[in-house]
Scaffold this motif. Structure first.
Motif, PDB file in Angstrom:
ATOM      1  N   LEU A 361       0.687  -1.099   0.108  1.00 59.05           N
ATOM      2  CA  LEU A 361      -0.019  -0.006   0.093  1.00 59.05           C
ATOM      3  C   LEU A 361       1.010   1.259  -0.092  1.00 59.05           C
ATOM      4  O   LEU A 361       1.890   1.304   0.613  1.00 59.05           O
ATOM      5  N   THR A 362       0.421   2.435  -0.715  1.00 62.47           N
ATOM      6  CA  THR A 362       1.265   3.722  -0.546  1.00 62.47           C
ATOM      7  C   THR A 362       0.650   4.678   0.184  1.00 62.47           C
ATOM      8  O   THR A 362       0.626   5.822   0.227  1.00 62.47           O
ATOM      9  N   THR A 363       0.472   4.129   1.614  1.00 63.50           N
ATOM     10  CA  THR A 363       0.219   4.937   2.763  1.00 63.50           C
ATOM     11  C   THR A 363       0.559   4.283   3.921  1.00 63.50           C
ATOM     12  O   THR A 363       0.494   2.838   4.010  1.00 63.50           O
ATOM     13  N   GLN A 364       0.592   4.794   5.034  1.00 65.47           N
ATOM     14  CA  GLN A 364       1.002   4.078   6.262  1.00 65.47           C
ATOM     15  C   GLN A 364      -0.155   3.841   6.984  1.00 65.47           C
ATOM     16  O   GLN A 364      -1.169   4.596   7.334  1.00 65.47           O
ATOM     17  N   VAL A 365      -0.447   2.498   7.330  1.00 64.44           N
ATOM     18  CA  VAL A 365      -1.401   2.001   8.080  1.00 64.44           C
ATOM     19  C   VAL A 365      -1.062   1.282   9.305  1.00 64.44           C
ATOM     20  O   VAL A 365      -0.503   0.101   9.254  1.00 64.44           O
ATOM     21  N   ASN A 366      -1.520   1.633  10.554  1.00 59.36           N
ATOM     22  CA  ASN A 366      -1.240   0.803  11.726  1.00 59.36           C
ATOM     23  C   ASN A 366      -2.146   1.316  12.871  1.00 59.36           C
ATOM     24  O   ASN A 366      -3.331   2.076  12.599  1.00 59.36           O
ATOM     25  N   LYS A 367      -2.275   0.723  14.077  1.00 57.06           N
ATOM     26  CA  LYS A 367      -3.244   0.511  15.041  1.00 57.06           C
ATOM     27  C   LYS A 367      -3.362   2.081  15.748  1.00 57.06           C
ATOM     28  O   LYS A 367      -4.171   2.360  16.348  1.00 57.06           O
ATOM     29  N   GLU A 368      -2.098   2.850  15.626  1.00 54.79           N
ATOM     30  CA  GLU A 368      -2.034   4.293  16.334  1.00 54.79           C
ATOM     31  C   GLU A 368      -2.806   5.106  15.476  1.00 54.79           C
ATOM     32  O   GLU A 368      -3.357   6.052  15.722  1.00 54.79           O
ATOM     33  N   THR A 369      -2.344   5.037  14.203  1.00 60.67           N
ATOM     34  CA  THR A 369      -2.874   6.269  13.094  1.00 60.67           C
ATOM     35  C   THR A 369      -3.966   5.795  12.660  1.00 60.67           C
ATOM     36  O   THR A 369      -5.081   6.996  12.282  1.00 60.67           O
ATOM     37  N   LYS A 370      -4.433   4.442  12.256  1.00 58.99           N
ATOM     38  CA  LYS A 370      -5.690   4.433  11.354  1.00 58.99           C
ATOM     39  C   LYS A 370      -6.318   3.024  11.772  1.00 58.99           C
ATOM     40  O   LYS A 370      -6.147   2.114  10.740  1.00 58.99           O
ATOM     41  N   PRO A 371      -6.814   2.961  12.870  1.00 60.99           N
ATOM     42  CA  PRO A 371      -7.206   1.447  13.358  1.00 60.99           C
ATOM     43  C   PRO A 371      -8.245   0.946  12.721  1.00 60.99           C
ATOM     44  O   PRO A 371      -8.377  -0.229  12.346  1.00 60.99           O
ATOM     45  N   GLU A 372      -9.227   1.773  12.339  1.00 64.83           N
ATOM     46  CA  GLU A 372     -10.421   1.264  11.339  1.00 64.83           C
ATOM     47  C   GLU A 372      -9.854   0.843  10.116  1.00 64.83           C
ATOM     48  O   GLU A 372     -10.389  -0.283   9.585  1.00 64.83           O
ATOM     49  N   LEU A 373      -8.895   1.466   9.467  1.00 68.74           N
ATOM     50  CA  LEU A 373      -8.514   1.071   8.021  1.00 68.74           C
ATOM     51  C   LEU A 373      -7.714  -0.164   8.112  1.00 68.74           C
ATOM     52  O   LEU A 373      -7.656  -0.981   7.343  1.00 68.74           O
ATOM     53  N   LEU A 374      -6.720  -0.322   9.423  1.00 70.14           N
ATOM     54  CA  LEU A 374      -6.154  -1.669   9.633  1.00 70.14           C
ATOM     55  C   LEU A 374      -7.066  -2.835   9.627  1.00 70.14           C
ATOM     56  O   LEU A 374      -6.623  -3.612   9.245  1.00 70.14           O
TER      57      LEU A 374
END
Length: 391
Positions: A361-374
């Protein structure tokens, strides 16, 4: 790896409009019914990628490479570059983030196989210049994140330098200095805690045991045996062309290109490698399948404990030595995930290495920044694993 963001750069509306979904598939000849079923499956998977791109905070681009029985299927959505609008290709370079930890595992376990290292080797024996309070930590504990080493990327001094100058050139072999005055967070081996410091120490132990630089060990033990031609461990911030651009996506602001904002020297063996989906596919098939090490060392690598990769991978996660076990509703794959400003990665393969999935993916996704997207991402990844494993 969660690092501070820079002030946002405004992109023109034309760049946003360029994010129309583009897709591509490569498949093998088959009978009519199988071809039809395959097309239906690919269509469903492609729609899930497009939904990720449309999600709030979602990536401008995503690519998945499924390989089985010698055939690759490439599915993608969005674009590699918002300005040009071109699609992502399997030979586009990308920051592989913490999947680089699997590469350090490949080096260390390769040296274990050759008798140059032991999983019971300690920091005190090989790295006596590091704090005495760390001396009992073993290579095994570093590889499976039970060392208790404090994470240098959370050091206030490290973060202050990085915030002031994201392209600051760190001495990669002195990164642990930022936490050298801190005690272990727990007794080594007593619990699991993911730490970026662990794989810095792994690389330093490999260098100490061989007298060779880590970059040289990567070339000799990993790149050449697996035929990786587009993989490197740089020190600077520039990416080789062509590359998929990584973005900071924070609606309602337009995406900000952060591809070359940070210097790789500050993450080194823990997350600094640059590669391509094509090379990552070759790597994970060999690494997860045991092509680089003996069966005896492979058994040691696969001593599973409770622990998840960062970000968590699909299904239920278990931790091994620089590899994770992802148990999904359709079966088991082994691999690693990673996240870095602008990028999120999953590489996984069956335990025999015959089937693999590379997901970028070309964006950062993790539990701190985007929990729903993760959560959404993990569901999609599991669906792709099911597509990989089902006959």
């Amino acid at each position: 790896m969660h690092l501070p963001r820079r002030p946002r750069l405004r992109l023109p509306l034309s760049a946003l409009l360029a994010a129309a979904c583009l897709t591509g598939i490569v498949s093998a000849p088959a009978d009519a019914d199988a071809t039809s079923a395959g097309r239906d499956q690919d269509r469903a998977l492609r729609e899930q990628l497009e939904e990720l791109v449309r999600s709030p905070g979602g990536p401008p681009g995503v690519i998945a490479v499924l390989r089985r029985e010698g055939v690759s299927r490439v599915l993608r959505a969005g674009v590699a570059d918002l300005e040009s609008g071109r699609p992502i290709r399997p030979d586009d370079h990308t920051r592989i983030a913490s999947t680089a930890k699997a590469f350090s595992g490949a080096v260390a376990l390769g040296l274990v196989d050759r008798g140059a290292l032991s999983l019971d080797d300690t920091i005190g024996r090989l790295l006596p210049s590091l704090p005495r309070k760390w001396r009992a930590v073993t290579l095994r504990q570093l590889l499976n994140h039970t060392s208790g080493l404090p994470d240098y990327t959370r050091s206030p001094e490290f973060l202050e330098i990085l915030t002031a100058d994201p392209r600051h050139h760190f001495d990669s072999r002195r990164l642990l200095d930022y936490v050298a005055d801190e005690p272990l967070l727990f007794r080594p081996g007593s619990r699991y805690m993911y730490s970026n410091s662990d794989n810095i120490a792994v690389a330093l132990m490999a260098e100490a045991a061989t007298g060779k630089r880590y970059e040289q060990l990567l070339r000799g033990l990993v790149y050449r045996p697996l035929g990786l031609r587009d993989t490197s461990l740089p020190q600077g911030y520039e990416l080789p062309e062509p590359y998929m651009h990584g973005y900071d996506v924070q609606p309602p602001n337009p995406p900000e290109d952060v591809s070359e904002v940070l210097s790789a020297s500050g993450v080194w063996a823990s997350g600094g490698i640059v590669s391509t989906p094509a090379d990552l596919t070759r790597f994970i098939r060999g690494y997860a399948g045991g092509a680089l090490i003996s069966k005896a060392t492979l058994r040691e690598q696969r001593r599973w404990i409770d622990g998840a990769s960062e970000p968590a991978g699909p299904g239920k996660n278990k931790a091994g030595a620089a590899i994770f076990r992802y148990s999904t509703r359709c079966g088991v794959v082994l691999g690693h995930t990673g996240n870095f400003p602008g990028y999120t990665q999953l590489i996984a393969a069956t335990p025999d290495g015959r089937r693999s999935l590379t997901f970028s993916l070309t964006t950062q996704v993790n539990k701190e920044t985007k929990p729903e997207l993760l959560k959404e991402l993990r569901d999609v990844e599991e669906n792709f694993v099911c597509a990989l494993l089902k006959d």
